[in-house]
Design an enzyme around this catalytic site. Structure first.
Site, PDB file in Angstrom:
ATOM      1  N   LYS A 220     -10.929  -0.544   9.755  1.00 14.91           N
ATOM      2  CA  LYS A 220     -10.978  -1.924   9.212  1.00 14.91           C
ATOM      3  C   LYS A 220     -11.464  -3.067  10.146  1.00 14.91           C
ATOM      4  CE  LYS A 220      -7.986  -0.565   5.355  1.00 14.91           C
ATOM      5  NZ  LYS A 220      -7.223   0.416   5.803  1.00 14.91           N
TER       6      LYS A 220
ATOM      7  N   ASP B 105       2.418  -4.691   7.635  1.00 14.65           N
ATOM      8  CA  ASP B 105       1.475  -4.073   7.609  1.00 14.65           C
ATOM      9  C   ASP B 105       0.157  -5.127   7.854  1.00 14.65           C
ATOM     10  OD1 ASP B 105      -1.084  -2.937   6.605  1.00 14.65           O
ATOM     11  OD2 ASP B 105      -0.206  -2.324   4.502  1.00 14.65           O
TER      12      ASP B 105
ATOM     13  N   GLN C 198      -5.193  -5.634   6.758  1.00 17.03           N
ATOM     14  CA  GLN C 198      -5.876  -6.455   6.107  1.00 17.03           C
ATOM     15  C   GLN C 198      -6.134  -8.110   6.789  1.00 17.03           C
ATOM     16  OE1 GLN C 198      -8.107  -5.436   3.591  1.00 17.03           O
ATOM     17  NE2 GLN C 198      -6.971  -3.687   3.650  1.00 17.03           N
TER      18      GLN C 198
ATOM     19  N   CYS D  46      -4.819   2.487  -3.910  1.00 19.97           N
ATOM     20  CA  CYS D  46      -3.764   3.054  -3.003  1.00 19.97           C
ATOM     21  C   CYS D  46      -2.424   2.211  -3.293  1.00 19.97           C
ATOM     22  CB  CYS D  46      -3.884   3.122  -1.496  1.00 19.97           C
ATOM     23  SG  CYS D  46      -4.856   4.362  -1.391  1.00 19.97           S
TER      24      CYS D  46
ATOM     25  N   HIS E   6       0.681  -1.048   0.007  1.00 19.47           N
ATOM     26  CA  HIS E   6      -0.194   0.168   0.180  1.00 19.47           C
ATOM     27  C   HIS E   6       0.958   1.205   0.156  1.00 19.47           C
ATOM     28  CE1 HIS E   6      -2.846   3.028   1.759  1.00 19.47           C
ATOM     29  NE2 HIS E   6      -3.734   2.023   1.504  1.00 19.47           N
TER      30      HIS E   6
END
Length: 353
Positions: A165, A139, A142, A308, A62
């Protein structure tokens, strides 16, 4: 004020328990995951990187995981190295291993891709990075909302995620960092709460997490994130993960049945988990048109654009894609409605050309 502080610290403990951190002092509240990555880039990166050092990323990161390291690279002379994709359209772990060397200082990787839906073997990446003495930043935006994430098992030095999220409010995210590394890091921002003592020309700094939480924090938002974690924990992350695996595969298989559709990323299989999302394009139809007509005529919300991840789209040879994403509150009936709406939308758009 004391009650607010108690509730805020209670939210920190909830985050720590949720990702199985060794100590709640390893959790730093930030404005979002982007700020958490910037915190690591500025506070750890600027102090530890020098000319010729290498930062390894993948082409599927991202922008939030790329741009802060570009800043650091411009300031320090460190070099960014990118890992490409395999023919299955998954970041190439063998290539990543080949790029690791004594020059590598940090590896910045996603846990689950927000475009490809692929999942990286973080434990394997960490053990290879450790052999050359490199740190790893994950990261996990998700993955944390969709599956059990255990930071001690993963072993990464830093991990970030964002509240919005996770069914929580916007304006708050967190950084998890190993305590001894956080203790060695300089503050990111200066102000109240992050100091021990202040003198006219210098200050001494508080221990983590306070050291990295200058000023009045987003107290209400952090407490809200704690409540969202209670909500997710009520269902159980393993249960959410199992349900989404089935639903995600159903979305993938259903989308494959639509003519002229190209889905990006790996096919779901027993061994390769795929996140419950599909980024796709339809031949000769712009993804933004698909998203607009689905919304206006069918009341179905998907996303279009580069998500992104422009470098990834360029790697795939496209400018943009449409993306349908699911969470545990979605159903097979909604997937069917999406597929029905998509077929009608494609008919509508191609009959007007």
């Amino acid at each position: 004020s004391a009650k607010a502080t108690d509730a805020y610290e209670s939210a920190r403990r909830k985050v720590a328990n949720f990702i199985n951190a060794a100590d709640s002092r390893e959790i730093i509240f930030t404005r979002n995951a982007t700020e958490a990555i910037n915190l690591v880039a500025y506070s750890w990166g600027l102090s530890n990187l020098k000319q010729g050092d290498e930062i390894i990323l993948t082409v599927a990161e991202h922008h939030s995981a790329i741009v802060p390291w570009q800043f650091v690279s411009q300031k320090t002379g460190a070099v960014l190295k990118y890992v490409g994709l395999t023919k299955e359209e998954v970041p190439d772990i063998e290539q990543l291993k080949g790029l690791l060397s004594s020059k590598t200082k940090i590896v910045v990787v996603h846990h689950v891709s927000n475009v490809l839906g692929s999942m990286l073997p973080i434990e394997e990446v960490v053990s290879c990075a450790n052999k050359v003495g490199a740190k790893v930043l994950v990261d996990a935006c998700q993955s944390v909302p969709h599956m059990p994430v255990d930071v001690q098992k993963l072993g990464a030095d830093f991990l970030v995620a964002s509240s919005h999220k996770m069914c929580g409010p916007t304006g708050v995210g967190f950084l998890h960092g190993k305590f001894e590394i956080l203790s060695s890091m300089e503050p990111f921002l200066g102000g109240g709460e992050m100091i021990a003592d202040v003198f006219e020309d210098k200050s001494t700094y508080a221990e983590p997490p306070s050291r990295f939480e200058a000023g009045t924090p987003a107290i209400g938002e952090a407490i809200g994130l704690g409540v969202a974690i209670d909500y997710l924990s009520h269902f159980g992350m393993q249960r959410i993960h199992e349900y989404e695996k089935v639903l995600g595969s159903y979305l993938y298989e259903s989308l494959l049945s639509v003519p002229n559709v190209r889905i990006y990323g790996p096919a779901p299989s027993a061994s390769d988990h795929r996140a419950p999302l599909c980024s796709f394009n339809v031949e000769n139809v712009h993804p933004t048109d698909i998203a607009e007509i689905l919304d206006l005529q069918h009341g179905i919300a998907i996303r279009s654009g580069h998500h992104c991840a422009q470098i990834l789209h360029r790697t795939l040879g496209i400018n943009a894609s449409a993306r349908a994403s699911l969470h545990f509150y979605n159903t097979k009936e909604e997937v069917d409605a999406f597929i029905h709406g998509l077929k009608a939308t494609i008919d509508f758009l191609t009959s007007h050309h």
